[in-house]
Enzyme design. Sequence first.
Site, short mmCIF file in Angstrom:
data_model
loop_
_atom_site.label_atom_id
_atom_site.label_comp_id
_atom_site.label_asym_id
_atom_site.label_seq_id
_atom_site.Cartn_x
_atom_site.Cartn_y
_atom_site.Cartn_z
N LYS A 1 10.12 -18.47 3.00
CA LYS A 1 8.96 -17.60 3.18
C LYS A 1 9.41 -16.27 3.78
O LYS A 1 9.21 -15.22 3.20
CB LYS A 1 7.90 -18.25 4.09
CG LYS A 1 7.63 -19.74 3.80
CD LYS A 1 6.84 -19.97 2.53
CE LYS A 1 6.82 -21.40 2.01
NZ LYS A 1 6.35 -22.44 2.90
N TRP B 1 0.00 -28.64 5.55
CA TRP B 1 1.35 -28.88 6.11
C TRP B 1 1.25 -29.69 7.39
O TRP B 1 2.04 -30.63 7.60
CB TRP B 1 2.09 -27.57 6.34
CG TRP B 1 2.31 -26.80 5.07
CD1 TRP B 1 1.87 -25.54 4.79
CD2 TRP B 1 3.01 -27.23 3.89
NE1 TRP B 1 2.25 -25.18 3.52
CE2 TRP B 1 2.93 -26.18 2.95
CE3 TRP B 1 3.67 -28.40 3.53
CZ2 TRP B 1 3.52 -26.27 1.67
CZ3 TRP B 1 4.26 -28.50 2.27
CH2 TRP B 1 4.18 -27.45 1.36
N ASP C 1 6.01 -25.75 13.66
CA ASP C 1 6.40 -25.42 12.29
C ASP C 1 6.07 -23.95 12.09
O ASP C 1 4.91 -23.57 11.99
CB ASP C 1 5.62 -26.30 11.31
CG ASP C 1 5.90 -25.96 9.85
OD1 ASP C 1 6.68 -25.03 9.58
OD2 ASP C 1 5.31 -26.63 8.97
C1 LIG Z 1 6.22 -24.01 2.78
C2 LIG Z 1 5.89 -24.71 4.03
C3 LIG Z 1 6.36 -26.00 4.31
C4 LIG Z 1 7.16 -26.83 3.32
O1 LIG Z 1 8.44 -26.36 3.17
P1 LIG Z 1 9.51 -27.10 2.23
O2 LIG Z 1 10.72 -26.28 2.47
O3 LIG Z 1 8.99 -27.03 0.83
O4 LIG Z 1 9.66 -28.50 2.69
C5 LIG Z 1 6.04 -26.56 5.52
N1 LIG Z 1 5.30 -25.89 6.42
C6 LIG Z 1 4.81 -24.67 6.18
C7 LIG Z 1 3.99 -23.97 7.22
C8 LIG Z 1 5.09 -24.03 4.97
O5 LIG Z 1 4.62 -22.80 4.73
#
Ligand SMILES: *Cc1c(COP(=O)(O)O)cnc(C)c1O
Length: 359
Positions: free
Chosen positions: A195, A103, A171
């Site tokens: 998540k 990511w 993030d």
């Molecule tokens: C799942 C995830 C993403 C991507 O998320 P999307 O909603 O599919 O764009 C980005 N960063 C982290 C840390 C993730 O776990």
Amino acid sequence: MTHRIYNFNPGPATLPLEVLETARQELLDYRGTGMSVMEISHRSAEFDDINDTAIALFREVLGLDESYHVLFLGGGASTQFAMVPMNFLSKDKTAAYVDTGSWSSKAIKEARVFGNVHLAGSSKDSSYDHIPYQPDLPGDAVYLHITSNNTIFGTQYQQFPDPKGLPLICDMSSDIASRQLDFRKFDLIYAGAQKNLGPAGVTVIIIKQTLLDKCADGIPAIFNYKTHAGKKSLYNTPPAFPIYIVKLVMEWVKKQGGLAAVEKVNRAKKDRIYEMIDRYPDYFKGTVKPDSRSWMNITLRLPNEDLEKKFIAEARAAGMGGLKGHRSVGGIRVSLYNAMPLEGADKLTQFMEDFKNKN
Ligand SMILES: *Cc1c(COP(=O)(O)O)cnc(C)c1O
């Protein structure tokens, strides 16, 4: 009784049963409107209340005041990979990024479209098995970007770096609201909901006013944080139903006793699983360094791939799903988001012990 499994999916992931039950109860007739939340106007009093309550709950649960805006946008966390540099980076400037896995790498790739990236740290050379805790920061960077929890590789910051005065952008898609933190350290936090917060389709962005003031002019209005902050995410039609579920999830977090209570359960859950890894290190082979262990996604290997396949299949047959590692790394991944009850981790621990004894 409805059939429910212990769902260890990495995302979209398990949601609190209570939340799903409330959503079901209110599905056809939301509080006497005779309509579903999916069918009402995003400009209605009912939706206003959902939106305002959700915003207030984020501030309350995370301990933030009104100098932080809470936005609910579409496009997933992946859109934030682009929106962050679009707003704060340009060709003549440099942003610092720490690369802790897939990511982060994607975020870096998008940032390079807009300006220069200084790699402030990376664990790529050791297959992302740890967090590089000491970032190397150029003084003239416009921000520092990190990924608090690495969903695929199973690492997580256990303390956060000092950004040396740079805006800290994080993030937090896979660990937001999972533990007590001083969230005021961060100037911008973003998290895809699927998540720890709700269904896919909405991304929560928490942005401090002082950073908001620095958003670029001359970018499309729809990608400018200021546009959304000024209109409480109602510039255009927001992902209303996912926002409603996120509101229910945050009410549930508050009802548990807030982050202190949630952290306590999350700590107990991850301790159960890591204890198995530490007790049988030649059988349950943890893939990350102890100081970087994630509480949310625990990654491990068994002695061989056939055993891994068997483990996943037998766990599924015993009512525990979603344990397969990410396709890019293989192995086993145990995702223990907020909505996974302690009983789920207990049951899995017992299963691990039994599986090891039989195989
Ligand atoms: C799942 C995830 C993403 C991507 O998320 P999307 O909603 O599919 O764009 C980005 N960063 C982290 C840390 C993730 O776990």
